[in-house]
Design an enzyme around this catalytic site. Structure first.
Site, PDB file in Angstrom:
ATOM      1  N   SER A 225      59.160  43.019  38.998  1.00  0.00           N
ATOM      2  CA  SER A 225      59.018  41.737  38.284  1.00  0.00           C
ATOM      3  C   SER A 225      57.713  41.662  37.486  1.00  0.00           C
ATOM      4  CB  SER A 225      59.029  40.579  39.286  1.00  0.00           C
ATOM      5  OG  SER A 225      57.843  40.598  40.088  1.00  0.00           O
ATOM      6  N   ASN A 226      56.657  42.317  38.005  1.00  0.00           N
ATOM      7  CA  ASN A 226      55.293  42.166  37.481  1.00  0.00           C
ATOM      8  C   ASN A 226      54.804  40.715  37.564  1.00  0.00           C
ATOM      9  OD1 ASN A 226      52.962  43.540  36.476  1.00  0.00           O
ATOM     10  ND2 ASN A 226      53.291  42.647  34.474  1.00  0.00           N
ATOM     11  N   TRP A 227      55.369  39.939  38.482  1.00  0.00           N
ATOM     12  CA  TRP A 227      54.892  38.568  38.734  1.00  0.00           C
ATOM     13  C   TRP A 227      53.399  38.604  39.057  1.00  0.00           C
ATOM     14  CZ3 TRP A 227      52.523  35.655  42.489  1.00  0.00           C
ATOM     15  CH2 TRP A 227      52.705  34.272  42.432  1.00  0.00           C
TER      16      TRP A 227
END
Length: 272
Positions: A225-227
């Site tokens: 996600s690279n949240w």
């Protein structure tokens, strides 16, 4: 969200930032993004497992990352940053806490570069860690031989993170394919918004590379996600569900998506 995730679906790259924990001097701090915020998103998307990656903001102080892994609980592991001179006792402590990789980040703000990668990987490999590498993919031909010499497994972030997206026939993408062909290389299909020039919703230029990778070696692709999307907060961050739905385009059949979301990360990160 259109995509139905399989059991054991894994997010292989995200970060946690705590306002109460001061950032290292000269690093980028995007704000307060605690584990609780991530868990809400994780639940919404139906993700069961996660790899918490040490952000540049905290250099080699892994406290926030370790705390986040604890708060997220079962199904959380991590990628840490340690510097030359790290003790066996510290590596043992980190490993026991669920750390399984070392972050090498050659782009702006990164703590560890290729100058220390060989010596540090020699230190952490006996503890079962792999190398987690982020660079501008256009540099791959220069460092391909060095990466190939690494002991054990290694992961390349963000579909190679070509800061200027290239075509699949470009020499630097062929370099990534050769790394994948070692059988020891995994690639995270993630964060297309960081490099895409064609932009949302399809990110066609990055998508082209993702599709080529999926077709070439579906058994070594991962999703992330690279949240909380630290570099893309303004005017509003990308929608997590839409990023996950890109897999419908990049990996059109259920069986391949199950590999990417569940089977491959279970193998690489030793999830039981």
């Amino acid at each position: 969200m259109k995509l139905r995730v399989p059991a054991g679906a894994t997010d292989t790259h995200m970060h946690v930032y705590e306002a109460a924990a001061p950032a290292a001097p000269g690093t980028f701090m995007p704000g307060h993004f605690p584990a609780s915020g991530y868990r809400a998103m994780q639940k919404r998307l139906g993700l069961e497992r996660v790899i918490v990656v040490q952000p540049n903001a905290y250099a080699d102080d892994n406290t926030v990352t370790l705390e986040a892994m604890k708060k997220i609980g079962k199904g959380a592991k991590g990628v840490a940053v340690v510097k030359p001179g790290v003790t066996d006792a510290e590596l043992e402590r980190l490993t026991q806490s669920g750390i399984c990789g070392l972050r090498i980040m050659t782009l702006h703000g990164g703590t560890l570069g290729f100058d220390v990668m060989d010596s540090l990987m020699a230190r952490v490999h006996p503890f079962g860690w792999h190398a987690n590498i982020q660079l501008d993919g256009r540099e791959l031909p220069k460092v391909e031989a060095q990466i190939k010499r690494l002991p054990g497994r290694f992961v390349i972030d963000h579909t190679g993170k070509y800061l200027e997206p290239v075509l699949p026939q470009h020499e630097s993408f062929k370099s990534l394919m050769r790394l994948v062909d070692t059988g020891r290389c995994w690639v995270k299909l993630s964060a297309p918004y960081e490099t895409s020039k064609t932009g949302a919703p399809k990110y066609e230029d990055v998508g082209r590379l993702a599709k080529a990778l999926v077709k070439h070696a579906p058994e070594r692709m991962l999703w992330a996600s690279n949240w909380p999307h630290p570099s893309a907060r303004e005017p509003r961050p990308p929608e997590d569900a839409e990023l996950l739905d890109l897999l419908l385009d990049w990996a059109p059949d259920d069986k391949t998506r199950k590999k990417i979301l569940s089977d491959n990360p279970a193998e690489l990160y030793s999830f039981r």
